[in-house]
Design a protein around this motif. Structure first.
Motif, PDB file in Angstrom:
ATOM      1  N   UNK A   1       6.473  -3.638   1.331  1.00 53.61           N
ATOM      2  CA  UNK A   1       5.499  -3.030   0.439  1.00 53.61           C
ATOM      3  C   UNK A   1       4.319  -2.447   1.178  1.00 53.61           C
ATOM      4  N   UNK A   2       3.810  -1.321   0.663  1.00 54.64           N
ATOM      5  CA  UNK A   2       2.595  -0.676   1.171  1.00 54.64           C
ATOM      6  C   UNK A   2       2.673  -0.372   2.658  1.00 54.64           C
ATOM      7  N   UNK A   3       3.816   0.151   3.109  1.00 55.55           N
ATOM      8  CA  UNK A   3       3.948   0.548   4.494  1.00 55.55           C
ATOM      9  C   UNK A   3       3.856  -0.588   5.484  1.00 55.55           C
ATOM     10  N   UNK A   4       4.189  -1.800   5.046  1.00 56.31           N
ATOM     11  CA  UNK A   4       4.135  -2.966   5.918  1.00 56.31           C
ATOM     12  C   UNK A   4       2.905  -3.820   5.734  1.00 56.31           C
ATOM     13  N   UNK A   5       1.936  -3.346   4.943  1.00 58.17           N
ATOM     14  CA  UNK A   5       0.672  -4.075   4.815  1.00 58.17           C
ATOM     15  C   UNK A   5       0.815  -5.362   4.006  1.00 58.17           C
ATOM     16  N   UNK A   6       1.751  -5.411   3.067  1.00 54.08           N
ATOM     17  CA  UNK A   6       1.927  -6.619   2.244  1.00 54.08           C
ATOM     18  C   UNK A   6       2.332  -7.804   3.122  1.00 54.08           C
ATOM     19  N   UNK A   7       3.316  -7.596   3.998  1.00 55.68           N
ATOM     20  CA  UNK A   7       3.760  -8.674   4.867  1.00 55.68           C
ATOM     21  C   UNK A   7       2.712  -9.077   5.880  1.00 55.68           C
ATOM     22  N   UNK A   8       1.993  -8.102   6.432  1.00 59.18           N
ATOM     23  CA  UNK A   8       0.947  -8.410   7.406  1.00 59.18           C
ATOM     24  C   UNK A   8      -0.168  -9.220   6.748  1.00 59.18           C
ATOM     25  N   UNK A   9      -0.550  -8.830   5.538  1.00 59.05           N
ATOM     26  CA  UNK A   9      -1.596  -9.577   4.828  1.00 59.05           C
ATOM     27  C   UNK A   9      -1.159 -11.014   4.554  1.00 59.05           C
ATOM     28  N   UNK A  10       0.115 -11.199   4.202  1.00 59.51           N
ATOM     29  CA  UNK A  10       0.612 -12.546   3.922  1.00 59.51           C
ATOM     30  C   UNK A  10       0.447 -13.452   5.133  1.00 59.51           C
TER      31      UNK A  10
ATOM     32  N   UNK B   1      -2.415   2.621  12.273  1.00 59.78           N
ATOM     33  CA  UNK B   1      -2.562   3.884  11.543  1.00 59.78           C
ATOM     34  C   UNK B   1      -3.170   3.668  10.163  1.00 59.78           C
ATOM     35  N   UNK B   2      -2.507   2.896   9.327  1.00 62.62           N
ATOM     36  CA  UNK B   2      -2.977   2.721   7.948  1.00 62.62           C
ATOM     37  C   UNK B   2      -4.393   2.163   7.856  1.00 62.62           C
ATOM     38  N   UNK B   3      -4.806   1.242   8.739  1.00 71.44           N
ATOM     39  CA  UNK B   3      -6.194   0.780   8.663  1.00 71.44           C
ATOM     40  C   UNK B   3      -7.218   1.895   8.867  1.00 71.44           C
ATOM     41  N   UNK B   4      -6.789   3.031   9.450  1.00 75.69           N
ATOM     42  CA  UNK B   4      -7.718   4.133   9.707  1.00 75.69           C
ATOM     43  C   UNK B   4      -7.673   5.223   8.638  1.00 75.69           C
ATOM     44  N   UNK B   5      -6.686   5.153   7.743  1.00 79.77           N
ATOM     45  CA  UNK B   5      -6.592   6.208   6.731  1.00 79.77           C
ATOM     46  C   UNK B   5      -6.633   5.679   5.302  1.00 79.77           C
ATOM     47  N   UNK B   6      -6.549   4.368   5.123  1.00 84.10           N
ATOM     48  CA  UNK B   6      -6.628   3.793   3.785  1.00 84.10           C
ATOM     49  C   UNK B   6      -8.085   3.487   3.441  1.00 84.10           C
ATOM     50  N   UNK B   7      -8.493   3.776   2.216  1.00 83.88           N
ATOM     51  CA  UNK B   7      -9.889   3.499   1.843  1.00 83.88           C
ATOM     52  C   UNK B   7     -10.217   2.013   1.831  1.00 83.88           C
ATOM     53  N   UNK B   8      -9.225   1.180   1.503  1.00 85.11           N
ATOM     54  CA  UNK B   8      -9.437  -0.275   1.479  1.00 85.11           C
ATOM     55  C   UNK B   8      -8.194  -0.951   2.031  1.00 85.11           C
ATOM     56  N   UNK B   9      -8.411  -1.965   2.833  1.00 86.13           N
ATOM     57  CA  UNK B   9      -7.299  -2.724   3.392  1.00 86.13           C
ATOM     58  C   UNK B   9      -7.705  -4.189   3.407  1.00 86.13           C
ATOM     59  N   UNK B  10      -6.752  -5.077   3.136  1.00 88.59           N
ATOM     60  CA  UNK B  10      -7.074  -6.482   2.873  1.00 88.59           C
ATOM     61  C   UNK B  10      -7.122  -7.357   4.120  1.00 88.59           C
ATOM     62  N   UNK B  11      -6.980  -6.776   5.295  1.00 89.04           N
ATOM     63  CA  UNK B  11      -7.032  -7.586   6.508  1.00 89.04           C
ATOM     64  C   UNK B  11      -7.671  -6.763   7.620  1.00 89.04           C
ATOM     65  N   UNK B  12      -8.173  -7.471   8.613  1.00 88.74           N
ATOM     66  CA  UNK B  12      -8.744  -6.855   9.805  1.00 88.74           C
ATOM     67  C   UNK B  12      -7.859  -7.262  10.974  1.00 88.74           C
ATOM     68  N   UNK B  13      -7.219  -6.292  11.601  1.00 88.79           N
ATOM     69  CA  UNK B  13      -6.259  -6.588  12.665  1.00 88.79           C
ATOM     70  C   UNK B  13      -6.904  -7.412  13.773  1.00 88.79           C
ATOM     71  N   UNK B  14      -8.129  -7.066  14.158  1.00 86.40           N
ATOM     72  CA  UNK B  14      -8.792  -7.740  15.267  1.00 86.40           C
ATOM     73  C   UNK B  14      -9.267  -9.150  14.905  1.00 86.40           C
ATOM     74  N   UNK B  15      -9.646  -9.351  13.641  1.00 86.43           N
ATOM     75  CA  UNK B  15     -10.230 -10.631  13.235  1.00 86.43           C
ATOM     76  C   UNK B  15      -9.234 -11.592  12.585  1.00 86.43           C
TER      77      UNK B  15
END
Length: 328
Positions: free
Chosen positions: A74-83, A104-118
């Motif tokens: 889901x959502x280009x892979x963001x659902x699994x990453x958020x989980x 990519x998506x963290x730079x083009x989506x207006x809102x994202x539920x996770x921070x890759x670095x944190x």
């Protein structure tokens, strides 16, 4: 302007293949007597699922615990990453994340539920897969030079497909467009398969696709392959030149898959998981299976993966801004 130094970030991937000496030192550290869940943020049966199952079994053998592959698409892979980002940091939950959801998506989506670095901790870069520039057989071109010349003679006429806005083939197409200075039109699809179907029919003119997506069509003679977006030719397609050999410099792109755990996972457990993953990626049968699909097994350190993700984020961020890519 895109810099040569940053555009070569993906070239570093093969150099990460050496497995660090420190990892086996942790191999006997305590690890929970429980199954390890490996979340794949894409549909079952796809490339990411295949990679996960290839490395999951030998990882389980080294961990002495089963590695259970769990598809969360889901959502280009963001659902699994958020989980995984929201999971308990105990080393029992991993994600096989890929290019889009991390850089990519963290730079083009207006809102994202996770921070890759944190919210995520790196384990290892598992696999890199370059892309192949293929064209419609109806287009009548047989080289990158011919394609670029045609595009410059008729700006805005040629179209290229992708697996959707913000997907790896979309970014690769924009990188190719920017590097060659041509004017081609992006046509997004809901996945790579329908894009390939339209390419075969001549509805679109070209596509930069991951090798496994078009390999059978190339071998069968249905799609002309003009170049591979890697720094060296592929063993599975030795007659296809690299982009640099074909005259398009610094067009290095592809899809990569990497293992992450939730931030806060104890370093000793990350080391154990890294040792298991690196051991799986060293296996001849795993490397052979990946190579048959154009992939390269890697297995670098967590620190190398962190640096790689930062470099990829910078590289694709420049393409995103130059091409004004956004998703509302």
């Amino acid at each position: 302007m895109l810099t040569r130094r940053r555009s070569l970030a993906l070239l570093a991937a093969p150099a990460l293949a050496a497995v660090p000496a420190f990892a086996p030192a942790f191999a006997q550290a305590p690890f929970p007597d429980q199954p390890v869940r490996l979340i794949v943020p894409f549909a079952a049966g796809g490339p990411a699922d295949i990679v996960a199952r290839l490395i999951g079994q030998p990882m389980g053998e080294r961990l002495r615990q089963p590695v259970v592959v769990d598809s969360r698409s889901g959502a280009g892979g963001m659902v699994g990453v958020e989980a995984v980002a929201r999971s308990r940091p105990d080393g029992l939950t991993m994600v096989l994340a890929s290019t889009g959801a991390l850089t990519v998506l963290p730079q083009i989506m207006p809102r994202i539920a996770y921070d890759v670095q944190k919210d995520l901790a790196p384990v290892t870069l598992a696999v890199t897969v370059p892309q192949i520039l293929v064209v419609s057989p109806k287009l009548g071109v047989r080289s990158v030079a011919e394609l670029v010349a045609l595009a410059k003679r008729e700006p805005g006429r040629l179209s290229y497909g992708s697996a959707g806005s913000g997907s790896s083939p979309h970014l690769a197409g924009e990188l190719f467009r920017l590097r060659t200075g041509i004017d081609i039109v992006h046509v997004p699809y809901r996945g790579a398969a329908p894009a390939v179907t339209d390419l075969l029919a001549g509805t679109i003119d070209l596509l930069l696709a991951d090798v496994p997506v078009v390999l059978s069509h190339i071998r069968g003679g249905a799609l002309p392959a003009l170049a591979v977006t890697a720094d060296r030719r592929l063993a599975v397609l030795p007659d296809v030149p690299t982009m640099a050999e074909a005259g398009a410099r610094d067009v290095i792109s592809g899809t990569w898959y990497a293992l992450f755990v939730p931030a806060g996972t104890p370093p000793d457990r990350i080391a154990i998981l890294h040792d298991a993953a690196a051991g799986a990626l060293r296996r001849d049968e795993v490397r052979r299976s990946l190579a048959e699909q154009g992939g390269t097994a890697v297995g670098g350190t967590p620190a190398e993966l962190a640096a790689f993700v930062r470099a990829e984020t910078t590289k694709w961020g420049e393409v995103i801004r130059a091409a004004d890519i956004r998703i509302d």
